[in-house]
Each structure stands twice: as C-alpha cells, then as structure tokens.
Design a protein around this motif. Structure first.
Motif, PDB file in Angstrom:
ATOM      1  N   PRO A  28       0.835  -1.213   0.000  1.00 21.94           N
ATOM      2  CA  PRO A  28       0.000   0.000   0.000  1.00 21.94           C
ATOM      3  C   PRO A  28       0.864   1.254   0.000  1.00 21.94           C
ATOM      4  O   PRO A  28       1.978   1.272   0.530  1.00 21.94           O
ATOM      5  CB  PRO A  28      -0.799  -0.133   1.302  1.00 21.94           C
ATOM      6  CG  PRO A  28       0.039  -1.014   2.177  1.00 21.94           C
ATOM      7  CD  PRO A  28       0.745  -1.975   1.266  1.00 21.94           C
ATOM      8  N   ARG A  29       0.334   2.265  -0.597  1.00 26.66           N
ATOM      9  CA  ARG A  29       1.057   3.528  -0.612  1.00 26.66           C
ATOM     10  C   ARG A  29       1.128   4.119   0.794  1.00 26.66           C
ATOM     11  O   ARG A  29       0.184   4.027   1.570  1.00 26.66           O
ATOM     12  CB  ARG A  29       0.359   4.524  -1.543  1.00 26.66           C
ATOM     13  CG  ARG A  29       0.477   4.154  -3.009  1.00 26.66           C
ATOM     14  CD  ARG A  29      -0.117   5.264  -3.861  1.00 26.66           C
ATOM     15  NE  ARG A  29       0.016   4.966  -5.279  1.00 26.66           N
ATOM     16  CZ  ARG A  29      -0.369   5.793  -6.255  1.00 26.66           C
ATOM     17  NH1 ARG A  29      -0.940   6.955  -5.930  1.00 26.66           N
ATOM     18  NH2 ARG A  29      -0.206   5.465  -7.516  1.00 26.66           N
ATOM     19  N   LYS A  30       2.254   4.691   1.087  1.00 31.56           N
ATOM     20  CA  LYS A  30       2.415   5.320   2.384  1.00 31.56           C
ATOM     21  C   LYS A  30       1.528   6.557   2.468  1.00 31.56           C
ATOM     22  O   LYS A  30       1.528   7.391   1.556  1.00 31.56           O
ATOM     23  CB  LYS A  30       3.871   5.708   2.610  1.00 31.56           C
ATOM     24  CG  LYS A  30       4.806   4.519   2.701  1.00 31.56           C
ATOM     25  CD  LYS A  30       6.231   4.949   2.983  1.00 31.56           C
ATOM     26  CE  LYS A  30       7.161   3.740   3.074  1.00 31.56           C
ATOM     27  NZ  LYS A  30       8.570   4.156   3.310  1.00 31.56           N
ATOM     28  N   LYS A  31       0.797   6.642   3.565  1.00 27.81           N
ATOM     29  CA  LYS A  31      -0.087   7.780   3.756  1.00 27.81           C
ATOM     30  C   LYS A  31       0.735   8.975   4.224  1.00 27.81           C
ATOM     31  O   LYS A  31       1.424   8.914   5.247  1.00 27.81           O
ATOM     32  CB  LYS A  31      -1.170   7.429   4.787  1.00 27.81           C
ATOM     33  CG  LYS A  31      -2.257   8.478   4.868  1.00 27.81           C
ATOM     34  CD  LYS A  31      -3.367   8.014   5.812  1.00 27.81           C
ATOM     35  CE  LYS A  31      -4.500   9.033   5.855  1.00 27.81           C
ATOM     36  NZ  LYS A  31      -5.590   8.594   6.756  1.00 27.81           N
ATOM     37  N   LEU A  32       0.658  10.036   3.469  1.00 32.72           N
ATOM     38  CA  LEU A  32       1.418  11.227   3.805  1.00 32.72           C
ATOM     39  C   LEU A  32       0.775  11.950   4.978  1.00 32.72           C
ATOM     40  O   LEU A  32      -0.459  11.947   5.128  1.00 32.72           O
ATOM     41  CB  LEU A  32       1.480  12.167   2.596  1.00 32.72           C
ATOM     42  CG  LEU A  32       2.200  11.607   1.360  1.00 32.72           C
ATOM     43  CD1 LEU A  32       2.116  12.607   0.209  1.00 32.72           C
ATOM     44  CD2 LEU A  32       3.649  11.286   1.668  1.00 32.72           C
ATOM     45  N   PRO A  33       1.556  12.553   5.829  1.00 32.26           N
ATOM     46  CA  PRO A  33       0.971  13.327   6.937  1.00 32.26           C
ATOM     47  C   PRO A  33       0.196  14.515   6.396  1.00 32.26           C
ATOM     48  O   PRO A  33       0.539  15.068   5.340  1.00 32.26           O
ATOM     49  CB  PRO A  33       2.203  13.767   7.742  1.00 32.26           C
ATOM     50  CG  PRO A  33       3.332  13.729   6.771  1.00 32.26           C
ATOM     51  CD  PRO A  33       3.028  12.609   5.816  1.00 32.26           C
TER      52      PRO A  33
END
Length: 538
Positions: free
Chosen positions: A47-52
C-alpha cells in the motif's frame, strides 16, 4: 496494459511462470527491475504510504468552526449555520481573508457529523430481532472484574459462554485473559453444558483466537493452537466486526457479563483463592437457571432442558489447554515464565526443565517427574518462591535464612507460623545462631514427610517441653499423627488390652462395657529385687 497495479502484478507473475526472463518482463510492461521483483515476491502490491496532513490556511479557524457547529446542536433546526453563513462570519468577525469558501465547505462536510457523534446525537442504528435455533448458536466473551484476593485488590477476568436460545451461561474467573484461560474456559463450559453447539459461536477479535484481521471482511488469520482447539471440539467460529459495532453482534453475552457482575460481584467479593471464588460462581450459575429473561414465559433452566439434548457430543480425548515451555534454571533456582519468576528445587540449577503454564497454575517437570507447582501470578514482574526448594542450600548456608525472600513469602502465606518463629528463637538461644538455625532447617525438611498441621503441633509440644532438636519435633509430630489416625473400632481382646482401650477416643470408650479385670501388679518383680539384695557380696 493491465488496468491496475494488482492486474499488473498478476500479469507479471503469469508471464514469469510461462518462462519470460526479468529483462523481458521489464520491456513488455515498461517497468523497472524493482517492480518485477516485488511482483514476483508478492501478489498483493504494497500500500502507498499515507502522507501526513499538510498544514492549511484554515487551521487557525478550525476551533471557531467547531464552536459554531456545537452551538447548532441545541439551536432550532431552521436556525442552524449553513456553510455560507459560517464563511461569512469568519470574514466579518475574524478577518479570515486568506481562506476560501471551498476550504470551509470541505471541512464542515466532514466535521459536522463527527461533532454530532461525539455529542451522542449521531444517526440512530436499527437493531433487527433474531431467532435462534436450540442447540445451534452461542456467544463467548471476556469481561474484567475486581476481586479482593488474599486481602489485595486485583483485576481478574470473567469468561462467559452463553447459549443463544436458552440464555444458559457458564462463567469462570481467571487471573489473565490469555490463551490458556480462553481454552480452559471453553473446556469448563462445554463440560458443564454437556455438549457442543452445532452452529456458529460468535467471538470478537481476541488475541487468543485471532492473529490478524483481514480488512473489513469476516475473514481472519487464526492462531494455530486455536485452530487445533476448534477442530478438536468441532466449533464453528463467527468473528464480529472490530470495535463497538461488533459488540452489538453478540449483545447477549455482553449484557450477560454486565448482569452477572452487578448481581453477583457487588460488593467486591473477598476470597483467599480464585478456586474458592469459582466454586461460588458454579453455585450462582446453577441458581440463575431459575430466573426468566425479560418477558419469556419459561425459566432459563426449562429452556436449557429442551436445548441440551440437541447439542453435539463432546470428544472422548481431552485437549491440553496449557502452554509448554522448556526453560533453564538460573543460579537463584528460578525460572522465568511470562515476565514472572518461579522457584524450583536447587538441585536443578543449570538444567533445563519443562514448565506447563495453565490459566491458574504453573507445573514444572524434570523429565516425567513433577518437581514444582505454583499458583500463577497475576501481576507482571512478580516472584513466587517456595521455601522448601532452598532447604538443601540453606543447610550449607544457614546464615542466609533470616533474610531469605522465600521465608518472607512463606510467612505471608501462613506456611511459616509464629510457632516456627518461637521454636527458632529458643533453638538459637540454646545452640547458637548457626546450630539453632540449622536445627530449624532440619525441622523444615521433616515437612516433606509429615503433614504441615502435625509438624506445627510437634513444634509446639517440643517448645513446651524444651526439646529443641529436630528428632524431638519429629517424635512429637508422629504422636500427633498417631492420635489423628487412632482406630475407631473396638480392637480384639488381647494381652495388654487395657492399654489399647485407653488409646481409643473417649466417644468410643463410652460405649464399651466396664473392664472388671484386676489391675496389673508388680509385686512379683519386687520379690525378685529383694532376693537380689539379700544375696551375699562375693
């Protein structure tokens, strides 16, 4: 070209099985080497890393918007803030010229419902009544309870297994909610019920059963021992949704735990051991069969009488619910199990032993021989020591006894009584510190062959007569044991029968006929002594 990354990975894996090289796969799909490697490693893309979240110009005004939305909760329905009105107030009252209407609209769309839920005014969920077939369904859960155990206030865990049709519930309290307690609770409940539900048993996502929750579906990665346990008892598990929504799916057992806690565990029970408390719980479960649930026409016991024959039979072979550990004994003659430490005999120092951890106790084996049995500790980082395990070392080091942790725990548990202390003090005054302490250790070693109560009686008798040796204590303890095991029936008449009758209990002697035989005389022996005195001296 594949439509999504999942399709891309599937195509790469399919072509790789057909024989295409990595370089050919790169050229065919226009991807790099790492993408091909990841596709061959896993069929599911990472999964794509969720950006802050990035800071926005609206951040300083979010508390103001929240305040307006909270005020709307009590305002008339036709006089609540619209997005346009919120935006205008921010411009007029707070000079928010740097924000836009679209920013306010997006924030309000998400935040309005969150504030309603936080205030307990969210959308009301509907509950659909269910009909349960007899003998088919059940629900299982844990609930925490507070107990005053041996004078100390501790938190324990109440296991509940409830049949959905009759409402018959079986409870058990454990020191932990671990997998051992989870299994032992099932075994106890199924044995009490006399069978296994033929349909689904509802569970939440306890770690004892579920290793991983797979997304928002009902599928779970189960713990291996739980899978083996289910297979052994032929249980069919249905896992509820995570969180508060899942609690509504097994509302029967959730309400049952609350009812049981309020009606039987208020006020806080005071017991010496959990075994004593569980004996009381078994009685309460039996008594609860006489109550009715809401407006039902019959009692729980009457419904259960019709449901019990429909349960599937129990398996013939038992299932080992404990967890086995192989551990090494350290130089303090202790083993470490689940952050707690327990003692074993000092002769096992440096050797490996097997420890079977149950929900309420720990049993230690050296080969096939049981060498120690401890009540399981509740808190973490605790230590449970048995004074008897250190006696061989204390014989060589008697000076270590006064400050020994095992001695303090024996005093707290009542195994080392004030009688022990009094005899010890007298022995030290009579023989000195070292020899007096060593005599006490020899007395404690007698406890391996004599019951504790007889040994305490022997200590008291020896102290009273001033006999401050282990041999004297052993003699007095055996006298106490003989007095407890005296024959309760009239012995056969024989020589010396008067002395045998005198040793009988008073209640037995009261029913015997009077003994009319003359008392024994020693006059003949006196004549022999007189003849010996008259003999001339050579």
């Amino acid at each position: 070209m594949p439509k999504s990354k999942v399709d891309l990975y599937a195509a790469i894996r399919r072509d790789a099985k057909a024989g295409l090289s990595i370089r050919a796969l790169q050229r065919k799909y226009g991807v790099g080497f790492l993408t091909v490697q990841k596709a061959l490693t896993s069929a599911w893309p990472e999964p794509r890393k969720k950006l802050p979240p990035r800071p926005t110009r609206l951040d300083p005004y979010k508390p103001l918007i929240d305040e307006m939305l909270r005020a709307d909760l009590d305002a008339p329905r036709k006089q609540r803030h619209t997005v346009k009105r919120i935006f205008e107030r921010l411009l007029d009252e707070h000079g928010a010229d740097e924000i836009s209407y679209q920013m306010v609209r997006g924030y309000v769309a998400d935040r309005r419902e969150e504030i309603r839920i936080q205030a307990g005014r969210g959308v009301v969920e509907a509950f659909v009544p269910q009909t349960h077939k007899p003998g088919a369904e059940a629900e299982v859960d844990f609930g925490d309870v507070t107990v005053r155990l041996a004078g100390e206030l501790v938190t324990c865990y109440l296991f509940a297994f409830r049949l959905s049709y009759s409402g018959k519930a079986v409870h058990r309290i454990f020191a932990s909610a671990g997998q051992e307690a989870f299994f032992e609770g099932h075994v106890h409940a199924l044995n009490v019920l006399g069978g296994v539900p033929t349909g689904k048993v509802r569970y939440d996502n306890l770690r004892a059963a579920v290793a991983q929750v797979l997304g928002f579906s009902r599928h779970r990665v189960e713990a291996e021992r739980w899978t083996a346990f289910r297979s052994h008892y032929d249980l069919e598990a249905l896992y509820c949704q995570p969180g508060i929504r899942g609690a509504h799916e097994k509302g029967g057992v959730e309400g049952q735990i609350g009812w049981f806690r309020r009606n039987h565990l208020v006020p806080v029970p005071e017991v010496a051991t959990l075994a004593e408390l569980n004996t009381m719980i078994d009685r309460w479960d039996q008594e609860d069969e006489n109550r009715r649930i809401r407006s039902r026409p019959r009692t729980i016991g009457e419904y259960f009488a019709a449901e019990q024959p429909l349960l599937a039979p129990l398996p013939q072979e038992p299932f080992e619910t404990g967890r086995l550990f192989t551990l090494r004994v350290d130089r303090y003659s202790q083993i470490s199990v689940r952050t707690n430490r327990y003692s074993v005999p000092v002769r096992l120092i440096g050797r490996n032993v097997r420890a079977m951890l149950h929900a309420s106790e720990l049993v230690v084996y050296d080969g096939r021989d049981e060498v120690a049995r401890h009540e399981r500790l509740i808190a973490k980082g605790g230590t449970r020591l048995e004074l008897d395990h250190y006696l061989e070392a204390l014989v060589r080091k008697p000076g270590a006894l006064p400050g020994a942790t095992a001695l303090e725990q024996a005093r707290s548990a009542g195994r080392f009584t004030p009688v022990h202390d009094a005899w010890w003090d007298a022995a030290v005054k009579a023989h000195g510190q070292r020899d007096g302490t060593r005599a006490l250790i020899e007395v404690l070693l007698l406890g391996r062959h004599l019951p504790h109560e007889h040994l305490v009686t022997g200590l008291a008798a020896a102290l009273k007569t001033g006999a401050l040796t282990a041999d004297a204590v052993a003699l007095e303890a055996r006298k106490a044991a003989d007095a407890d095991t005296a024959p309760a029936e009239t012995p056969e008449p024989a020589a010396g029968g008067r002395a045998s009758i005198a040793r009988l209990p008073a209640a037995v002697r009261a029913h015997l006929p009077p003994d009319k035989r003359p008392l024994p005389s020693v006059a003949h022996y006196d004549q022999l002594l007189r003849l010996r005195r008259d003999r001339p001296t050579p």
